[in-house]
Write a protein that holds these residues in place. Structure first.
Motif, short mmCIF file in Angstrom:
data_model
loop_
_atom_site.label_atom_id
_atom_site.label_comp_id
_atom_site.label_asym_id
_atom_site.label_seq_id
_atom_site.Cartn_x
_atom_site.Cartn_y
_atom_site.Cartn_z
N LEU A 156 0.87 -1.19 0.00
CA LEU A 156 0.00 0.00 0.00
C LEU A 156 0.91 1.24 0.00
O LEU A 156 1.88 1.30 0.76
N VAL A 157 0.60 2.18 -0.89
CA VAL A 157 1.41 3.40 -0.95
C VAL A 157 0.53 4.61 -0.63
O VAL A 157 -0.48 4.85 -1.30
N GLY A 158 0.92 5.35 0.39
CA GLY A 158 0.21 6.57 0.76
C GLY A 158 0.66 7.71 -0.15
O GLY A 158 1.79 8.18 -0.05
N CYS A 159 -0.23 8.11 -1.07
CA CYS A 159 0.02 9.29 -1.91
C CYS A 159 -1.10 10.26 -1.57
O CYS A 159 -1.71 10.87 -2.45
N ASP A 160 -1.41 10.36 -0.27
CA ASP A 160 -2.61 11.06 0.17
C ASP A 160 -2.32 12.48 0.65
O ASP A 160 -3.11 13.05 1.39
N GLY A 161 -1.20 13.05 0.20
CA GLY A 161 -0.95 14.47 0.44
C GLY A 161 -0.40 14.76 1.83
O GLY A 161 -0.27 13.87 2.68
N GLY A 162 -0.07 16.04 2.03
CA GLY A 162 0.59 16.45 3.27
C GLY A 162 -0.21 16.19 4.53
O GLY A 162 0.34 15.95 5.59
N ARG A 163 -1.53 16.25 4.41
CA ARG A 163 -2.37 16.01 5.59
C ARG A 163 -2.90 14.59 5.61
O ARG A 163 -3.84 14.27 6.35
N GLY A 164 -2.37 13.75 4.76
CA GLY A 164 -2.86 12.37 4.62
C GLY A 164 -2.72 11.57 5.90
O GLY A 164 -1.89 11.87 6.76
N LYS A 165 -3.53 10.51 5.97
CA LYS A 165 -3.61 9.69 7.18
C LYS A 165 -2.63 8.52 7.17
O LYS A 165 -2.26 8.01 8.22
N VAL A 166 -2.26 8.05 5.97
CA VAL A 166 -1.48 6.81 5.89
C VAL A 166 -0.20 6.92 6.73
O VAL A 166 0.18 6.01 7.45
N ARG A 167 0.43 8.10 6.64
CA ARG A 167 1.69 8.30 7.36
C ARG A 167 1.53 8.00 8.85
O ARG A 167 2.31 7.24 9.43
N SER A 168 0.52 8.58 9.48
CA SER A 168 0.37 8.36 10.93
C SER A 168 -0.20 6.97 11.21
O SER A 168 0.19 6.32 12.18
N LEU A 169 -1.10 6.48 10.33
CA LEU A 169 -1.67 5.14 10.56
C LEU A 169 -0.57 4.09 10.56
O LEU A 169 -0.64 3.10 11.29
N ALA A 170 0.46 4.30 9.72
CA ALA A 170 1.53 3.29 9.63
C ALA A 170 2.67 3.58 10.60
O ALA A 170 3.64 2.83 10.66
N GLY A 171 2.57 4.70 11.34
CA GLY A 171 3.56 4.98 12.39
C GLY A 171 4.85 5.62 11.92
O GLY A 171 5.88 5.50 12.59
N PHE A 172 4.82 6.31 10.79
CA PHE A 172 6.03 7.03 10.35
C PHE A 172 6.22 8.27 11.23
O PHE A 172 5.23 8.92 11.61
N GLY A 173 7.46 8.62 11.52
CA GLY A 173 7.75 9.91 12.17
C GLY A 173 7.73 11.00 11.11
O GLY A 173 7.92 10.72 9.92
N PHE A 174 7.48 12.26 11.53
CA PHE A 174 7.40 13.36 10.56
C PHE A 174 8.08 14.59 11.14
O PHE A 174 7.45 15.63 11.35
N PRO A 175 9.39 14.47 11.41
CA PRO A 175 10.08 15.60 12.06
C PRO A 175 10.30 16.76 11.10
O PRO A 175 10.31 16.59 9.89
#
Ligand SMILES: Cc1cc2nc3c(=O)[nH]c(=O)nc-3n(C[C@H](O)[C@H](O)[C@H](O)COP(=O)(O)OP(=O)(O)OC[C@H]3O[C@@H](n4cnc5c(N)ncnc54)[C@H](O)[C@@H]3O)c2cc1C
Length: 471
Positions: A156-175
């Motif tokens: 699954l690839v999150g291409c859901d933009g800067g406010r997208g959910k995939v990043r946080s749902l999958a537990g990526f850090g965003f420093p």
């Protein structure tokens, strides 16, 4: 499995990635929360590398058509046809490697048509609300007009933009860094005199054509949603000191220069691309260039892994190559923000940078910084330039004197092995995913599907490069 790869988001990056996966022979499925394509005129251009990436897939003529209108609009709204660094419009065009001015909705339409022609399914009004990762796949939980659905894929690839959910749902850090500046802009109709555009003690007022915008230091508790006429008028007054009457604001936008990047672009079977992986100020118009190049880099690799041609470890090269490219853009947009901040010290610095930009070498330096053409990927084998750099499109002459463009050979998404007369016997090393092109007018080189030069040199080095990228 419903697909080999689920792409979350049918923005430009998601659409281009899905098309690349399809060219790579696997089954993507795009899920998009909006029922209809977005019409917001955010980006107005793609850089050199994205122009070349789309040209490699046969989209060059369509980009050239759109460019005419886009270039006119850019010159009207910016008051100059020249590119800029921190709104210092002095960057000379590179006629050998042009960028494209195209409004984002037109680009999305073009990419939607490209993906559709390749048979990519796009399900609209499908919002991903959760994801479940397992050892052998990922399931997206999707809100649809027919109720909740579970859609499974190998990746699954999150291409859901800067406010997208995939990043946080999958537990990526965003420093990264919080906003320094905030801009309100749109197509504005004034009902009375308009103060002159320019830098003021407390911010910048931009006004050209029908566009107007105001940039100030960011404040806590900024509202969200469309910019109202009263809000814009108050901001213009704060900056210029003049009372203005704003009758209407259309296509309004509010944005900051917050700069953040995901700490990795892959966690197991979940990956990120485009704004989902990095956000920064739009200064210099680099977001799409960065995101479309993420898609170009990831597409053929993910397809090769799903096909079983190469081990999953190939996917680690995605962040190894694209992470530094993203960090470089965050660095230069932060530098631009520093130059856009109000104050007499910044005024002095801007004058010095503007003078520097008159020097041909410095002008080139700033252009290359924004285009990323001199950004070289680190490869798993030793090699010298131009290996690791994106190749420009170029003319190729065959043994009969017939002339073609390199981009004529890249539409299928395969690699290209260009061989000069001395190296023709190396054609035997090429796999089925590499097209061999005999030429007489240039030295031999190997091109990856994303347009990156992977080899020049001898036979042993070619074997290493083919093994690394084509299996
Ligand atoms: C004012 C402004 C000016 C800009 N100017 C430029 C410029 O000149 N040049 C440039 O290169 N860049 C520019 N940019 C940046 C550019 O617009 C972005 O980089 C670009 O939109 C990123 O594309 P994307 O596909 O990654 O994300 P997006 O375009 O944000 O697309 C994400 C998609 O995912 C969908 N989505 C989100 N969540 C879900 C979900 N849960 N389920 C399903 N779908 C979902 C969204 O609806 C959307 O369609 C500008 C940005 C702004 C704000």
């Amino acid at each position: 499995m419903d697909a080999d790869a689920v792409i979350v988001g049918a923005g430009p990056v998601g659409l281009f990635l899905a098309a690349e996966l399809r060219l790579g022979g696997i089954r993507p499925l795009v899920l998009e929360r909006l029922a209809e394509p977005a019409t917001e005129r955010k980006a107005r251009g793609i850089g050199v590398l994205a122009t070349e990436a789309l040209t490699r897939r046969g989209l060059g003529p369509r980009l050239a058509e759109a460019h005419e209108e886009g270039e006119r609009d850019f010159a009207r709204d910016h008051g100059s046809p020249l590119g800029h660094f921190a709104n210092i419009h002095k960057l000379l065009p590179d006629n050998e490697r042009p960028r494209t001015h195209i409004w984002q909705p037109d680009l999305e339409q073009l990419l939607a048509g490209h993906a559709d022609a390749l048979g990519v399914p796009v399900r609209r009004a499908h919002r991903v609300t959760a994801i479940e990762s397992a050892v052998d796949g990922v399931t997206a939980i999707v809100e649809t007009p027919q109720g909740e659905q579970r859609i499974g894929a190998a990746y699954l690839v999150g291409c859901d933009g800067g406010r997208g959910k995939v990043r946080s749902l999958a537990g990526f850090g965003f420093p990264g860094t919080s906003p320094l500046l905030r801009t309100l802009a749109g197509q504005v109709q004034f009902a009375g005199p308009v103060p002159p555009a320019g830098r003021y003690a407390d911010g910048t007022f931009m006004h050209g054509g029908s566009m107007a915008g105001v940039t100030e230091l960011a404040r806590d508790g900024e509202p969200d949603g469309p910019v109202t006429p009263a809000e814009l008028a108050a901001a213009i007054q704060r900056v210029t000191g003049d009372e203005v009457a704003v009758a209407e604001v259309r296509n309004s936008r509010r944005f900051t220069d917050q700069a953040r990047q995901a700490d990795d672009y892959r966690r197991g079977r979940v990956l990120l691309a485009g704004d989902a992986a990095h956000v920064h100020s739009p200064s210099g118009g680099q977001g799409l260039n960065l995101g479309l190049l993420d898609a170009a880099n990831l597409g053929w690799k993910l397809a090769a892994v799903v096909r079983g041609d190469l081990p999953e470890a190939l996917l680690d090269s995605y962040f190894r190559e694209r992470g530094p490219a993203g960090a470089a853009v965050l660095r230069n947009t932060r530098a631009q923000s520093a130059l856009l901040a109000p104050g007499p010290h910044v005024d002095a610095l801007r004058e010095i940078v503007a003078e520097l930009m008159d020097l041909p070498e410095a002008n080139r330096y700033f252009s290359d910084l924004l285009s990323g053409v001199d950004h070289r990927y680190e490869f798993p084998y030793p090699a010298e330039e131009p290996v690791g750099l994106h190749s420009p499109d170029r003319s190729l002459v065959d043994d009969d004197g017939q002339v073609s463009r390199l981009s004529d050979h890249t539409r299928t998404g395969r690699g290209v092995l260009v061989l000069d007369p001395e190296n023709r016997d190396l054609a035997a090393l090429a796999t089925k995913r590499v097209e061999v092109v005999p030429v007489t007018n240039t030295e031999s080189f190997l091109l990856r599907p994303d347009g990156v030069i992977a080899w020049t040199g001898g036979e042993a080095e070619l074997k290493t490069a083919l093994d690394a990228w084509f299996g």
